[in-house]
Design a protein around this motif. Sequence first.
Motif, PDB file in Angstrom:
ATOM      1  N   ASP A   1       0.842  -1.429   0.674  1.00 39.42           N
ATOM      2  CA  ASP A   1       0.303   0.042   0.066  1.00 39.42           C
ATOM      3  C   ASP A   1       0.708   0.987  -0.164  1.00 39.42           C
ATOM      4  O   ASP A   1       1.038   2.219   0.911  1.00 39.42           O
ATOM      5  CB  ASP A   1      -0.908   0.148   1.105  1.00 39.42           C
ATOM      6  CG  ASP A   1      -1.999   1.068   1.609  1.00 39.42           C
ATOM      7  OD1 ASP A   1      -1.990   2.164   0.380  1.00 39.42           O
ATOM      8  OD2 ASP A   1      -2.591   1.163   2.286  1.00 39.42           O
TER       9      ASP A   1
ATOM     10  N   GLU B   1       0.995   3.568  -1.865  1.00 37.05           N
ATOM     11  CA  GLU B   1       0.156   5.080  -1.781  1.00 37.05           C
ATOM     12  C   GLU B   1      -0.067   5.553  -0.078  1.00 37.05           C
ATOM     13  O   GLU B   1      -0.269   6.812   0.263  1.00 37.05           O
ATOM     14  CB  GLU B   1      -0.920   4.950  -1.962  1.00 37.05           C
ATOM     15  CG  GLU B   1      -1.799   6.166  -2.541  1.00 37.05           C
ATOM     16  CD  GLU B   1      -3.545   5.464  -2.842  1.00 37.05           C
ATOM     17  OE1 GLU B   1      -4.370   5.876  -2.681  1.00 37.05           O
ATOM     18  OE2 GLU B   1      -3.764   4.742  -4.425  1.00 37.05           O
ATOM     19  N   ARG B   2      -0.127   5.312   0.928  1.00 41.42           N
ATOM     20  CA  ARG B   2      -0.678   5.565   2.286  1.00 41.42           C
ATOM     21  C   ARG B   2       0.570   4.964   2.718  1.00 41.42           C
ATOM     22  O   ARG B   2       1.354   5.901   3.654  1.00 41.42           O
ATOM     23  CB  ARG B   2      -1.422   4.658   2.955  1.00 41.42           C
ATOM     24  CG  ARG B   2      -3.148   5.290   2.487  1.00 41.42           C
ATOM     25  CD  ARG B   2      -4.361   4.349   3.340  1.00 41.42           C
ATOM     26  NE  ARG B   2      -4.261   3.328   3.488  1.00 41.42           N
ATOM     27  CZ  ARG B   2      -4.879   2.565   3.568  1.00 41.42           C
ATOM     28  NH1 ARG B   2      -6.456   3.025   3.694  1.00 41.42           N
ATOM     29  NH2 ARG B   2      -5.669   1.111   3.481  1.00 41.42           N
TER      30      ARG B   2
ATOM     31  N   ASP C   1       7.975   3.564  -5.263  1.00 40.45           N
ATOM     32  CA  ASP C   1       6.860   4.241  -5.440  1.00 40.45           C
ATOM     33  C   ASP C   1       5.559   3.009  -6.635  1.00 40.45           C
ATOM     34  O   ASP C   1       6.463   1.850  -5.792  1.00 40.45           O
ATOM     35  CB  ASP C   1       6.940   4.742  -6.927  1.00 40.45           C
ATOM     36  CG  ASP C   1       7.949   4.155  -8.040  1.00 40.45           C
ATOM     37  OD1 ASP C   1       8.021   2.846  -8.327  1.00 40.45           O
ATOM     38  OD2 ASP C   1       9.138   4.575  -8.633  1.00 40.45           O
ATOM     39  N   PRO C   2       4.381   2.711  -7.112  1.00 40.14           N
ATOM     40  CA  PRO C   2       3.916   1.738  -7.598  1.00 40.14           C
ATOM     41  C   PRO C   2       4.752   0.683  -7.812  1.00 40.14           C
ATOM     42  O   PRO C   2       4.289  -0.641  -8.180  1.00 40.14           O
ATOM     43  CB  PRO C   2       2.492   1.977  -8.157  1.00 40.14           C
ATOM     44  CG  PRO C   2       1.818   3.953  -7.234  1.00 40.14           C
ATOM     45  CD  PRO C   2       4.105   4.502  -7.286  1.00 40.14           C
TER      46      PRO C   2
END
Length: 201
Positions: free
Chosen positions: A112, A114-115, A138-139
């Motif tokens: 995750d 993003e968070r 990063d993703p």
Amino acid sequence: MNPRALRLLVIFAAFFAGLALCLGVIVLAGGGQGGGVTGGIKTAAIGGPFRLIDQNGEPFSDTDLRGKSFLVFFGFTHCPDVCPTTLFEVSEILRALGPDADRTRALFITVDPERDTAPIMKDYLSSFDPHLLGGTGDPAAIAAVAKAYRVYYKKVPLEDGGYTMDHTAIVYLMDKNGRFVAPFSLKRTTEAAAADLRRYL
Ligand SMILES: [Cu+2]
């Protein structure tokens, strides 16, 4: 065969096909828990190069872990139960190793990103053993490392508008050359798990 018998036969066949499928899934899922049993996972294909950011915001890669055997598992800081339990159990094992814990690492990679930024990971991991190494990025970097470790993860929307993550919860044991040894079972005493890990230091 009369139509009723045929229908019964079809129902039975469907039931047993479903049962076989369920058992197959259970065997695969159980593979992660059975220390040493890989349950159909192609062992040679697990692991590989990665580039991540640790909880201090410093970049690190698989080559930085060379010479140290390590545990690696994937999760996220908002996880309600599986991740904190795993982190707690792994922390207990690292503590049981005493000074030898310096010769290993336990890598907790977020699914995750993003968070789970580096500061969030740092804050979260401060509750656990200091030998735990957080991994974010990063993703694309997370997707790459998850793929290398054959880890599944998926965002699941919640009713309150937020989301949670589905993810593979297997702890992998990697050797000093970064090669996969076996899933590392936590379903045993801390002492037994620590003794097992000690064999690879
Ligand atoms: Cu989790």
